[in-house]
Design an enzyme around this catalytic site. Structure first.
Site, short mmCIF file in Angstrom:
data_model
loop_
_atom_site.label_atom_id
_atom_site.label_comp_id
_atom_site.label_asym_id
_atom_site.label_seq_id
_atom_site.Cartn_x
_atom_site.Cartn_y
_atom_site.Cartn_z
N CYS A 189 0.81 -1.23 0.00
CA CYS A 189 0.00 0.00 0.00
C CYS A 189 0.84 1.28 0.00
O CYS A 189 0.33 2.35 -0.28
CB CYS A 189 -0.95 -0.01 1.19
SG CYS A 189 -1.96 -1.49 1.22
N ASN A 217 -10.04 -0.72 -0.11
CA ASN A 217 -8.59 -0.59 -0.08
C ASN A 217 -8.03 -1.04 -1.44
O ASN A 217 -8.09 -2.22 -1.77
CB ASN A 217 -8.04 -1.45 1.06
CG ASN A 217 -6.52 -1.39 1.18
OD1 ASN A 217 -5.84 -0.92 0.28
ND2 ASN A 217 -6.01 -1.87 2.29
N HIS A 251 -3.41 6.85 2.51
CA HIS A 251 -3.82 5.57 1.94
C HIS A 251 -5.18 5.21 2.53
O HIS A 251 -5.41 5.36 3.72
CB HIS A 251 -2.78 4.49 2.27
CG HIS A 251 -3.27 3.12 1.99
ND1 HIS A 251 -3.79 2.78 0.77
CD2 HIS A 251 -3.37 2.01 2.77
CE1 HIS A 251 -4.17 1.50 0.81
NE2 HIS A 251 -3.93 1.02 2.01
#
Ligand code: COA
Length: 332
Positions: free
Chosen positions: A115, A286, A256
């Site tokens: 990520c 996500n 993020h």
């Protein structure tokens, strides 16, 4: 005098198909209420069967290049951040993407930082430009994570979605509207917090992969959550302090997008207002390396990202890896 690096454009792409919390209720033992309350996610996008990561990346990259007014001949380095590349492990997704965009004969490389991948890619682009080794770098975060999600594991399958985001980073002789600072970090001590155990040299693909579900992403969610909040908070505090910037000077905090509770905890620790904190997790879930550039693109398309806006980016992911960036947007 060394050149400065500027982010001159952003672009993004999401596949058409969506997977809502209600859809997931029919697949695993979960509820819309649980997912919304614990994560803030309501829906996510899923790549079509014939769409691989480079296909998502292509649309995002094309848009970013058009907005920057640069053709394939202007790009002298392509960096793709992804943990769901087209192939395992060769050729790189960056090579496939560069070819499709008509970018020829220049370096193309993949970054594996989960990520945090987009921030890692940005740090490389900045370093290449400031050292004089590149003038115009295309950076992309792109993920078809649905291909690596175990849709029988309610602890992970509710979280992830597919999508891509891109940015053009260009050299400038003026220090105005530059990428001011990028900070990256890693700690392999917690390598098993987020892991896709099978297919590599430790557990090769010809082993008993299916039985153990080890070709899918696995996560120790609760432990990851706690380390994420602590690390991210410290990281953004450090990058602000070392540049003498206060949180109130940040126009948009673009973290993020993993879980709204993590984002809120970090935003609160910095004393940021709701207006400053960008939140897209509800509609995309996500999307790992793609989440930050996708969020930047959302801001841009809403007319909220203007030249000179001060941005604070911030990410955390498998590895463990983390990173933050401070920049003034240079796009029109
Ligand atoms: N639906 C319903 N119940 C669920 C569930 C689901 N989808 N997933 C887990 N549960 C249950 C667990 O089994 C557990 O039940 P128990 O108390 O009976 O054992 C309970 O909910 C609590 O589980 P826990 O894992 O402690 O929940 P949590 O509050 O930590 O939330 C996550 C889980 C995954 C949403 C959260 O940990 C998270 O977001 N983690 C970090 C994600 C992240 O940042 N990822 C990497 C960075 S990119």
């Amino acid at each position: 005098m060394r050149p400065y690096a500027q982010m001159v454009s952003v672009g993004a792409y999401v596949p058409e198909k969506t997977l809502s919390n209600r859809d997931l209720e029919r697949m695993v033992d979960t509820t819309d209420e649980w997912i919304t309350k614990r994560t803030g996610i309501q829906t996510r996008h899923i790549a079509a069967e014939d769409e691989a990561t480079s296909d998502l990346a292509y649309h995002a990259a094309k848009q970013a290049m058009e907005r920057a007014g640069v053709g394939p001949e202007a790009i002298d380095l392509v960096i793709v951040a992804s943990i769901s590349g087209d192939y395992l492990f060769m050729p790189s997704t960056a090579c496939v993407l560069a070819h499709r965009l008509g970018i020829k004969g220049v370096g193309a490389l993949d970054v594996l930082a989960a990520c945090s991948g987009f921030i890692y890619a940005l740090s490389s682009a900045k370093a290449y430009i400031e050292s004089g080794m590149a003038r115009c770098v295309l950076i992309v975060g792109a993920e078809a994570l649905s291909r690596f999600v175990d849709y029988t594991d309610r602890g992970t399958c509710i979280l992830f979605g597919d999508g891509a985001g891109a940015a053009v980073i260009r050299a400038s002789e003026s220090p105005e509207n530059r990428v001011v600072d990028v900070k990256i970090g890693a700690d392999g001590e917690f390598q098993d917090f987020l892991i896709t155990p099978g297919g590599g040299s430790r557990h090769p693909a010809h082993g008993a992969l299916d039985k153990a579900h080890c070709q899918f992403m696995q996560m120790r969610g609760n432990e990851t959550f706690k380390v994420a909040v602590k690390t991210l908070t410290q990281d953004v505090q450090t990058i602000l302090a070392r540049n003498g910037v206060s949180a109130s000077e940040i126009k948009h905090f673009v973290p993020h997008q993993a879980n709204y509770r993590i984002i809120k905890a970090v935003g609160d620790a910095l004393g940021l207002s709701e207006e400053q904190v960008v939140m897209t997790v509800a509609k995309y879930g996500n999307t790992s390396a793609a989440s930050i550039p996708m969020a930047l693109n959302d801001l841009y398309e809403a007319g909220r990202l203007k030249k000179g806006d001060r941005l604070l980016l911030d990410a955390f992911g498998g590895g463990l890896t983390w990173g933050s960036a401070l920049l003034d947007f240079a796009g029109d």
